[in-house]
Write a protein that holds these residues in place. Structure first.
Motif, PDB file in Angstrom:
ATOM      1  N   LEU A   1       0.843  -1.205   0.000  1.00  0.00           N
ATOM      2  CA  LEU A   1       0.000   0.000   0.000  1.00  0.00           C
ATOM      3  C   LEU A   1       0.880   1.258   0.000  1.00  0.00           C
ATOM      4  N   ALA A   2       1.989   1.200   0.746  1.00  0.00           N
ATOM      5  CA  ALA A   2       2.924   2.338   0.770  1.00  0.00           C
ATOM      6  C   ALA A   2       3.432   2.629  -0.641  1.00  0.00           C
ATOM      7  N   LEU A   3       3.788   1.570  -1.374  1.00  0.00           N
ATOM      8  CA  LEU A   3       4.273   1.754  -2.748  1.00  0.00           C
ATOM      9  C   LEU A   3       3.179   2.339  -3.640  1.00  0.00           C
ATOM     10  N   SER A   4       1.962   1.838  -3.455  1.00  0.00           N
ATOM     11  CA  SER A   4       0.837   2.319  -4.263  1.00  0.00           C
ATOM     12  C   SER A   4       0.615   3.820  -4.044  1.00  0.00           C
ATOM     13  N   TYR A   5       0.621   4.245  -2.779  1.00  0.00           N
ATOM     14  CA  TYR A   5       0.449   5.674  -2.485  1.00  0.00           C
ATOM     15  C   TYR A   5       1.655   6.480  -2.974  1.00  0.00           C
ATOM     16  N   CYS A   6       2.832   5.868  -2.891  1.00  0.00           N
ATOM     17  CA  CYS A   6       4.045   6.548  -3.362  1.00  0.00           C
ATOM     18  C   CYS A   6       3.934   6.842  -4.866  1.00  0.00           C
TER      19      CYS A   6
ATOM     20  N   THR B   1      11.625   5.139   5.228  1.00  0.00           N
ATOM     21  CA  THR B   1      10.533   5.936   5.809  1.00  0.00           C
ATOM     22  C   THR B   1      11.024   7.370   6.051  1.00  0.00           C
ATOM     23  N   TRP B   2      12.226   7.477   6.598  1.00  0.00           N
ATOM     24  CA  TRP B   2      12.798   8.802   6.858  1.00  0.00           C
ATOM     25  C   TRP B   2      12.985   9.565   5.540  1.00  0.00           C
ATOM     26  N   GLN B   3      13.503   8.867   4.520  1.00  0.00           N
ATOM     27  CA  GLN B   3      13.692   9.507   3.206  1.00  0.00           C
ATOM     28  C   GLN B   3      12.356   9.959   2.619  1.00  0.00           C
ATOM     29  N   ALA B   4      11.338   9.107   2.760  1.00  0.00           N
ATOM     30  CA  ALA B   4      10.006   9.455   2.228  1.00  0.00           C
ATOM     31  C   ALA B   4       9.459  10.674   2.949  1.00  0.00           C
ATOM     32  N   SER B   5       9.694  10.740   4.262  1.00  0.00           N
ATOM     33  CA  SER B   5       9.177  11.881   5.036  1.00  0.00           C
ATOM     34  C   SER B   5       9.844  13.186   4.609  1.00  0.00           C
ATOM     35  N   LYS B   6      11.059  13.073   4.033  1.00  0.00           N
ATOM     36  CA  LYS B   6      11.770  14.264   3.562  1.00  0.00           C
ATOM     37  C   LYS B   6      11.416  14.587   2.106  1.00  0.00           C
ATOM     38  N   GLY B   7      10.523  13.783   1.519  1.00  0.00           N
ATOM     39  CA  GLY B   7      10.048  14.073   0.164  1.00  0.00           C
ATOM     40  C   GLY B   7      10.894  13.506  -0.959  1.00  0.00           C
ATOM     41  N   ARG B   8      11.752  12.523  -0.663  1.00  0.00           N
ATOM     42  CA  ARG B   8      12.641  11.969  -1.686  1.00  0.00           C
ATOM     43  C   ARG B   8      11.888  11.346  -2.862  1.00  0.00           C
ATOM     44  N   PHE B   9      10.680  10.838  -2.605  1.00  0.00           N
ATOM     45  CA  PHE B   9       9.966  10.125  -3.674  1.00  0.00           C
ATOM     46  C   PHE B   9       8.770  10.918  -4.211  1.00  0.00           C
TER      47      PHE B   9
ATOM     48  N   GLY C   1       7.920  11.148  -8.135  1.00  0.00           N
ATOM     49  CA  GLY C   1       7.662   9.969  -8.963  1.00  0.00           C
ATOM     50  C   GLY C   1       8.805   8.987  -9.081  1.00  0.00           C
ATOM     51  N   TYR C   2       9.919   9.225  -8.377  1.00  0.00           N
ATOM     52  CA  TYR C   2      11.039   8.272  -8.417  1.00  0.00           C
ATOM     53  C   TYR C   2      10.784   7.166  -7.392  1.00  0.00           C
ATOM     54  N   THR C   3       9.923   6.246  -7.773  1.00  0.00           N
ATOM     55  CA  THR C   3       9.435   5.262  -6.795  1.00  0.00           C
ATOM     56  C   THR C   3      10.206   3.946  -6.802  1.00  0.00           C
ATOM     57  N   SER C   4      11.192   3.818  -7.682  1.00  0.00           N
ATOM     58  CA  SER C   4      11.919   2.542  -7.810  1.00  0.00           C
ATOM     59  C   SER C   4      12.498   2.083  -6.477  1.00  0.00           C
ATOM     60  N   GLU C   5      13.031   3.035  -5.705  1.00  0.00           N
ATOM     61  CA  GLU C   5      13.690   2.651  -4.453  1.00  0.00           C
ATOM     62  C   GLU C   5      12.692   2.036  -3.462  1.00  0.00           C
ATOM     63  N   VAL C   6      11.468   2.557  -3.460  1.00  0.00           N
ATOM     64  CA  VAL C   6      10.444   1.996  -2.574  1.00  0.00           C
ATOM     65  C   VAL C   6      10.028   0.614  -3.087  1.00  0.00           C
ATOM     66  N   GLU C   7       9.944   0.474  -4.394  1.00  0.00           N
ATOM     67  CA  GLU C   7       9.580  -0.825  -4.978  1.00  0.00           C
ATOM     68  C   GLU C   7      10.638  -1.881  -4.652  1.00  0.00           C
ATOM     69  N   ILE C   8      11.914  -1.485  -4.718  1.00  0.00           N
ATOM     70  CA  ILE C   8      13.009  -2.428  -4.429  1.00  0.00           C
ATOM     71  C   ILE C   8      12.981  -2.836  -2.955  1.00  0.00           C
ATOM     72  N   LEU C   9      12.722  -1.866  -2.077  1.00  0.00           N
ATOM     73  CA  LEU C   9      12.554  -2.184  -0.658  1.00  0.00           C
ATOM     74  C   LEU C   9      11.405  -3.177  -0.484  1.00  0.00           C
ATOM     75  N   GLY C  10      10.301  -2.922  -1.206  1.00  0.00           N
ATOM     76  CA  GLY C  10       9.140  -3.810  -1.128  1.00  0.00           C
ATOM     77  C   GLY C  10       9.496  -5.236  -1.523  1.00  0.00           C
ATOM     78  N   LEU C  11      10.298  -5.380  -2.576  1.00  0.00           N
ATOM     79  CA  LEU C  11      10.706  -6.729  -3.009  1.00  0.00           C
ATOM     80  C   LEU C  11      11.389  -7.468  -1.855  1.00  0.00           C
ATOM     81  N   PHE C  12      12.312  -6.760  -1.187  1.00  0.00           N
ATOM     82  CA  PHE C  12      13.038  -7.390  -0.079  1.00  0.00           C
ATOM     83  C   PHE C  12      12.073  -7.777   1.039  1.00  0.00           C
TER      84      PHE C  12
END
Lengths: 96, 260
Positions: free
Chosen positions: B132-137, B214-222, B225-236
């Motif tokens: 869900l986090a990735l979807s919202y991202c 989570t910290w990076q997301a809170s700082k607006g890193r994604f 639309g650069y969501t690849s990093e969240v997707e890769i975390l999700g895979l793990f």
């Protein structure tokens, strides 16, 4: 036409419900009297279905190319093949 | 600059690397893996090697268990003289173990299926919150991305607390070590600790990885639309859940000769 993220989220929740139901069934089936071999087969079947659901929908393998799907599926299937060989070997020694 | 040009010129101006982070739809298509990013393919490769390591452990466990006449040394078997209960170690006694006069435990304890089913449910919950986090991202919704990443992190921490309780006990409730499960005493004990602790290390790594993201997301890193990093975390993280589904079945649910 692509699905919206809202549609995807509905699918994710449906998968979650299936995973929950299968987990409850897994725990429940352990307490039902039956042959050990049958029970192990049922448990393994449910575990593989759950793992496949996570892989296909949550890890989005469903949306990947056939090349990536096979690259993942073949190594993942190999341990299952080795396990089948070991089970066949154990069964042969048990039955002879 | 097109996506292809961006990739080709990547080495020329590394100091501007943020300009070359590609959105998922910008990544150049390739016949084998489509538009999957290099990072995503790399994570899949890593997960495959990791899966084979788990497979090696689980197959070894299966061989040991299938070839053993006695898997769990219960009190009944100890009294029949068919096996020896584990020796009460100093560590187990420091946790509060109640030992017999002969310096041994009464028996090897059974694993708690219902409690571990709860841990399994917890990981399944954390998997849905991750996706869900990735979807919202992908929608650029920073607030919900951070919320669901934080819930996922909390789920991982709770799982680790559960595993701690299972090993060492908590709040006066005895853990498995205190109850007689001794690493090195039997294949049952050793394979249990080896496989579940190896998985636990993955959960710990995942929690650290989640907390950083989570910290990076809170700082607006994604946000852009650069969501690849969240997707890769999700895979793990989903892989950690997937492996636990198998560990739960093979280690906890498969019955032994003396009942579950």
């Amino acid at each position: 036409m692509g699905h919206s993220q809202a549609d995807h989220r509905k699918t994710y929740w449906k998968i979650f419900v299936w995973l929950f139901v299968l987990t409850v069934l897994e725990v429940g089936v352990v307490y039902i009297p039956m042959g050990k071999g049958t029970l192990i087969a049922i448990l393994c079947g449910m575990a593989v279905v759950k793992a496949a659901m996570v892989g296909l929908w949550y890890m989005h393998l469903n949306d990947e190319t056939a090349g990536l799907k096979w690259t993942v599926a073949i190594p993942m299937a190999l341990p299952g093949f080795y396990a089948a060989v070991l089970i066949a070997d154990a069964a042969w020694r048990y039955l002879r | 600059m097109s996506a292809h040009e961006a990739v080709e010129h990547h080495g020329d101006d590394d100091h501007h690397h943020h300009e070359h982070r590609l959105r998922p739809e910008e990544w150049p298509s390739e016949p084998m893996v489509g538009v999957a990013s290099a990072g995503k393919v790399g994570m899949w490769w890593f997960l495959l090697s990791d899966a084979l390591m788990f497979a090696g452990f689980l197959l070894a466990y299966g061989i040991l268990r299938g070839g053993s006449e006695i898997w769990t040394c219960t009190q009944e078997l100890v009294e029949a003289g068919k096996c020896l209960a584990p020796v009460c170690s100093d560590f187990a006694m420091s946790l509060g173990a109640q030992c017999q006069e002969n310096g041994r435990f009464l028996e090897e304890p059974a694993l708690g299926i219902n409690f571990t089913a709860g841990l399994t449910f917890l990981l399944i919950c954390s998997s849905v919150t991750m996706v869900l986090a990735l979807s919202y991202c992908k929608e650029g919704d920073r607030k919900n991305t951070v919320k669901y990443l934080a819930i996922t992190t909390a789920g991982g921490i709770l799982f680790l607390c559960g595993q701690w309780y299972e090993y060492f006990g908590l709040f006066g409730f005895p853990g498995l070590i205190e109850s007689g499960l001794a690493f090195g005493h039997s294949s049952y004990a050793t394979t249990f600790f080896l496989i579940t602790s190896f998985h636990g290390m993955h959960v710990f790594s995942g929690v650290v990885y989640l907390a950083i993201t989570t910290w990076q997301a809170s700082k607006g890193r994604f946000d852009d639309g650069y969501t690849s990093e969240v997707e890769i975390l999700g895979l793990f993280w989903h892989f950690v859940d997937l492996i636990w589904i198998l560990v739960f079945t093979f280690i906890y649910l498969v019955p032994n000769e003396h009942g579950v």
